[in-house]
Scaffold this motif. Sequence first.
Motif, PDB file in Angstrom:
ATOM      1  N   TYR A 115       4.817 -65.041 -26.814  1.00 49.92           N
ATOM      2  CA  TYR A 115       3.926 -65.334 -27.952  1.00 49.92           C
ATOM      3  C   TYR A 115       3.786 -64.108 -28.841  1.00 49.92           C
ATOM      4  N   GLU A 118       6.844 -63.851 -30.905  1.00 46.08           N
ATOM      5  CA  GLU A 118       6.792 -64.836 -31.989  1.00 46.08           C
ATOM      6  C   GLU A 118       5.842 -64.386 -33.104  1.00 46.08           C
ATOM      7  N   THR A 119       4.703 -63.781 -32.648  1.00 44.67           N
ATOM      8  CA  THR A 119       3.747 -63.274 -33.633  1.00 44.67           C
ATOM      9  C   THR A 119       4.357 -62.155 -34.459  1.00 44.67           C
ATOM     10  N   ASP A 120       5.056 -61.256 -33.808  1.00 45.03           N
ATOM     11  CA  ASP A 120       5.723 -60.163 -34.532  1.00 45.03           C
ATOM     12  C   ASP A 120       6.750 -60.718 -35.521  1.00 45.03           C
ATOM     13  N   ARG A 121       7.482 -61.750 -35.069  1.00 43.32           N
ATOM     14  CA  ARG A 121       8.474 -62.352 -35.973  1.00 43.32           C
ATOM     15  C   ARG A 121       7.802 -62.978 -37.187  1.00 43.32           C
ATOM     16  N   ARG A 122       6.687 -63.643 -36.947  1.00 45.29           N
ATOM     17  CA  ARG A 122       5.968 -64.258 -38.071  1.00 45.29           C
ATOM     18  C   ARG A 122       5.393 -63.199 -39.003  1.00 45.29           C
ATOM     19  N   PHE A 123       4.914 -62.108 -38.414  1.00 44.57           N
ATOM     20  CA  PHE A 123       4.446 -61.009 -39.255  1.00 44.57           C
ATOM     21  C   PHE A 123       5.571 -60.486 -40.138  1.00 44.57           C
ATOM     22  N   GLU A 125       8.177 -62.203 -41.139  1.00 49.87           N
ATOM     23  CA  GLU A 125       8.432 -63.205 -42.170  1.00 49.87           C
ATOM     24  C   GLU A 125       7.376 -63.144 -43.276  1.00 49.87           C
ATOM     25  N   LEU A 126       6.119 -62.965 -42.870  1.00 51.63           N
ATOM     26  CA  LEU A 126       5.057 -62.862 -43.867  1.00 51.63           C
ATOM     27  C   LEU A 126       5.235 -61.618 -44.734  1.00 51.63           C
TER      28      LEU A 126
END
Length: 352
Positions: A115, A118-123, A125-126
Amino acid sequence: MAFTITDFHDLVRLLEQHEEWRKELRRLLLTDELLNLPNAVREFRKHVDRRFAELAKAQRRTEESLAAHRAETDRRFAELAEAQRRTEESLQRLSEAFAAHRQEFIAHRQEFLEYRAETDRRFAELAEAQRRTEESLQRLSEAFAAHRQEFMEHRQEFLEHRREFMEYRAETERRFAELAEAQRRTEETLRQVLLRQEQFQRTLDRFGQTVGVTVEGQMVEAVQRYLAERGYALLEPIASLAIDRIGELDGIARVRGPDGEETWLLISVKARLGPHAVHDFVDLLHHAAVQEALRAYGVRGPVLPLIFGVVLDRRALELARKARVGLLLQAQGELVAPQPWTLEASGGSEDP
């Protein structure tokens, strides 16, 4: 307490059940949240750090609980040393349960690591989306500046055109006023001219009536002398013949010639005997309505066309000869002898 997949699914289910939460979430993510993305990222990082702290605290409590459990187990082992043989099976089951809990903990930890990834990846992307947004905003700002400059140029041109239009409009209105005044003066002049023309026409009509009656009276005397000199006898008085919507013949009379044959004398009276007098008389006699009126009056057989005048235009002589029309002047007598016409053949002239 760790945030698990179950918690995430619970959150999704809650969002599905509450429309207003989803709207609020979309508003936060797609509008103000996107514009305030740096603050949101910082807040989210704080939230993640707080969650990490909570997870560490939970891990610490778990470890403390485990330590306490181990101590309790050791104490129980000490207390139950004598019953070791009797409790080996129970201890084996407890060991297996502990192993299962440990395996579950390892699985939960692995899930947390995934998780976090995934959070780092979303960060990431953001952050990339924020970078693209900033680039788009920069291009939009540059385009807006260019459009603003273009607008200011067009506005200046519009103001200049408006000024020229207002000047042209004022000049046009001034010219219209001048034209209106000129039109008014023209209409006034035209009214005066028409008034004078009407007065002149009334005078001319009175003069024409006087002259016409005088000339026609002279025509009767002159034609009577003309006929007597050539051996013709009047069988009836010389009179005019009105023809509806066409005009009138100034004189018509039935006469007998020196050979004893009867014929009709058709007379036109003109104060000034010119080419138009000849043309008009010929056209009048050729008119079908005139010929019909003459036949209704009793005119049969050949006729003698004759024009009586006071003043002669020399050009009328040749025209009268070609048309076989007689010319008789008050002072000079016969200038062209009339030739017989046949009305049924639309005139006795081969080429009038």
